[in-house]
Motif scaffolding. Structure first.
Motif, short mmCIF file in Angstrom:
data_model
loop_
_atom_site.label_atom_id
_atom_site.label_comp_id
_atom_site.label_asym_id
_atom_site.label_seq_id
_atom_site.Cartn_x
_atom_site.Cartn_y
_atom_site.Cartn_z
N GLY A 248 0.81 -1.22 0.00
CA GLY A 248 0.00 0.00 0.00
C GLY A 248 0.84 1.26 0.00
N VAL A 249 2.02 1.21 -0.65
CA VAL A 249 2.96 2.33 -0.62
C VAL A 249 3.35 2.69 -2.05
N ARG A 250 3.44 3.98 -2.30
CA ARG A 250 3.89 4.48 -3.60
C ARG A 250 4.91 5.60 -3.37
N LEU A 251 6.00 5.59 -4.13
CA LEU A 251 6.94 6.70 -4.18
C LEU A 251 6.73 7.39 -5.52
N ARG A 252 6.28 8.64 -5.48
CA ARG A 252 5.94 9.38 -6.69
C ARG A 252 6.77 10.66 -6.73
N LEU A 253 7.51 10.85 -7.81
CA LEU A 253 8.27 12.07 -8.03
C LEU A 253 7.47 12.98 -8.95
N GLU A 254 7.28 14.23 -8.54
CA GLU A 254 6.51 15.20 -9.32
C GLU A 254 7.39 16.39 -9.66
N PHE A 255 7.24 16.90 -10.91
CA PHE A 255 8.12 17.96 -11.38
C PHE A 255 7.42 18.74 -12.48
N ASP A 256 7.96 19.94 -12.74
CA ASP A 256 7.42 20.83 -13.76
C ASP A 256 8.03 20.47 -15.11
N LEU A 257 7.17 20.16 -16.08
CA LEU A 257 7.68 19.79 -17.40
C LEU A 257 8.39 20.94 -18.11
N ALA A 258 8.13 22.17 -17.70
CA ALA A 258 8.85 23.29 -18.31
C ALA A 258 10.33 23.24 -17.96
N GLN A 259 10.67 22.65 -16.81
CA GLN A 259 12.06 22.54 -16.38
C GLN A 259 12.65 21.15 -16.62
N LEU A 260 11.83 20.14 -16.42
CA LEU A 260 12.28 18.75 -16.57
C LEU A 260 11.32 18.07 -17.55
N PRO A 261 11.53 18.23 -18.85
CA PRO A 261 10.57 17.74 -19.84
C PRO A 261 10.69 16.27 -20.16
N SER A 262 11.66 15.58 -19.60
CA SER A 262 11.85 14.15 -19.89
C SER A 262 11.99 13.38 -18.58
N CYS A 263 11.84 12.07 -18.68
CA CYS A 263 12.14 11.20 -17.55
C CYS A 263 12.72 9.91 -18.10
N TRP A 264 13.84 9.50 -17.55
CA TRP A 264 14.47 8.24 -17.93
C TRP A 264 14.23 7.23 -16.81
N THR A 265 14.25 5.96 -17.16
CA THR A 265 14.25 4.92 -16.14
C THR A 265 15.25 3.84 -16.54
N PHE A 266 16.07 3.46 -15.61
CA PHE A 266 16.95 2.31 -15.79
C PHE A 266 16.49 1.23 -14.81
N ALA A 267 16.36 0.00 -15.29
CA ALA A 267 15.93 -1.08 -14.41
C ALA A 267 16.72 -2.34 -14.70
N SER A 268 17.09 -3.02 -13.62
CA SER A 268 17.72 -4.34 -13.73
C SER A 268 16.87 -5.33 -12.94
N TYR A 269 16.42 -6.37 -13.64
CA TYR A 269 15.69 -7.47 -13.03
C TYR A 269 16.58 -8.70 -13.07
N GLY A 270 17.76 -8.54 -12.51
CA GLY A 270 18.77 -9.58 -12.53
C GLY A 270 19.66 -9.56 -13.76
N GLY A 271 19.33 -8.72 -14.75
CA GLY A 271 20.06 -8.73 -16.01
C GLY A 271 21.33 -7.93 -16.02
N TRP A 272 21.47 -6.97 -15.10
CA TRP A 272 22.68 -6.17 -15.01
C TRP A 272 23.38 -6.50 -13.69
N ARG A 273 24.43 -7.27 -13.78
CA ARG A 273 25.25 -7.64 -12.63
C ARG A 273 24.45 -8.35 -11.54
N GLY A 274 23.34 -8.98 -11.94
CA GLY A 274 22.54 -9.75 -10.99
C GLY A 274 21.75 -8.92 -10.01
N LEU A 275 21.61 -7.62 -10.27
CA LEU A 275 20.97 -6.71 -9.31
C LEU A 275 19.49 -6.53 -9.63
N HIS A 276 18.74 -6.12 -8.62
CA HIS A 276 17.29 -5.90 -8.74
C HIS A 276 17.01 -4.48 -8.26
N VAL A 277 16.82 -3.56 -9.22
CA VAL A 277 16.70 -2.15 -8.87
C VAL A 277 16.05 -1.41 -10.03
#
Length: 317
Positions: A248-277
């Protein structure tokens, strides 16, 4: 550390593994910042659920890292900022190190509090780009939201091509889900994604490729051997979030698109050095190369003497 009267508090009386630890706390959240290690936010705890929201690398403890080191080999997690570049490249006649200048430098710091809330202020001057970066992290007395205000000044005599992004490593659970306020997203050629289409850009959240359809909000299992790098090329709403339904928990980042118009995500599900992040990365532009992005009009230039300010709010709920 929150006071008996419920007011938010900030303290510099703590240490972690021999490093100065600045602690910011109210009834709902506890935040720990390690200013000597790139101004890194090391911990954000949801106190109601006794839940650590940030990911830290179980194999790489926090430590001093030499300027110019490899970011991936030194990545011990938490939340830091990248400027003026991601991949190492030449900008404005200078060679910039992997993932920029900020993450290896010690930041100056101060703490404060009032009846309305408490804050940590940290700042750093960069050796190559002649820039001055500051951020102020603040908590009100009762809200489960951390507000971070940024200020970036080009103190040099040359215009500085740049990107700025927050780099927030989030701890994942079995049923965690990702969401973005994105319309179109680029699936980068890095990693081992679930699938690749003939065209790398897709409409969020549905990726159709290789005869299958994927809802990219749903995450692969921790042992799937997948890794994915996404860059939002058009956004309609300034947010990115990770939801943990069974908690029942969410971490939500909110920002102004005029300043931060993009968002990147990097994820490893065991595929990068065996890590989960999963790393949430609100950003001033795309792609990885600042030089290429400036030429395409998707990255920015900070003029000599120019100052920019913006904020990022992390809401927990």
């Amino acid at each position: 550390m929150a006071s008996p009267d419920g007011r938010a508090r900030a303290s510099s009386d703590w240490s972690y593994r021999g490093f100065r630890a600045l602690v910011l706390e109210n009834r709902r959240l506890r935040v720990v910042v390690l200013p000597e290690l790139g101004g890194k936010v090391w911990s954000v705890v949801d106190k109601a659920n006794d839940l650590e929201l940030l990911w830290t690398n179980p194999r790489v403890p926090p430590r001093h890292v030499a300027f110019g080191a490899s970011y991936d080999d030194s990545f011990f997690g938490g939340w830091d900022e990248l400027y003026p570049n991601d991949e190492a490249e030449d900008l404005a006649g200078e060679r910039f190190p992997d993932h920029g200048e900020l993450w290896t430098l010690p930041w100056e710091w101060s703490v404060g509090q009032s009846d309305e809330g408490a804050w940590i202020e940290i700042g750093v001057r960069t050796p190559i780009s002649s820039s001055h970066a500051t951020k102020i992290l603040s908590l009100g007395s009762d809200a489960a939201e951390l507000v971070t205000r940024y200020r970036l000044e080009n103190t040099g005599i040359r215009a500085q091509p740049f990107l700025w992004k927050s780099h927030v490593a989030v701890r994942l659970h079995e049923d965690s889900r990702l969401d973005l306020g994105a319309e179109t997203v680029l699936l980068h050629d890095f990693g081992i994604p679930r699938a690749r289409g003939a065209v790398p850009t897709f409409s969020w959240p549905d990726l159709s490729a290789q005869g299958r359809s994927f809802d990219m909000r749903e995450l692969p299992a921790a042992d799937s051997g997948r890794s994915e790098f996404l860059l939002a090329t058009r956004m309609s709403d300034g947010f990115c979030s990770v939801h943990h339904p069974h908690l029942g928990v969410r971490l939500r980042l909110e920002f102004d698109l005029a300043q931060l118009p993009s968002c990147w995500t990097f994820a490893s599900y065991g595929g990068w050095r065996g890590l989960h992040v999963l790393v949430l990365e609100p950003c001033t532009g795309y792609p990885l190369s600042v030089r290429e992005g400036v030429a395409a009009g998707t990255h920015q230039v900070l003029a000599a003497g120019e100052t920019r300010e913006w904020s990022l709010t992390a809401r927990v709920g």
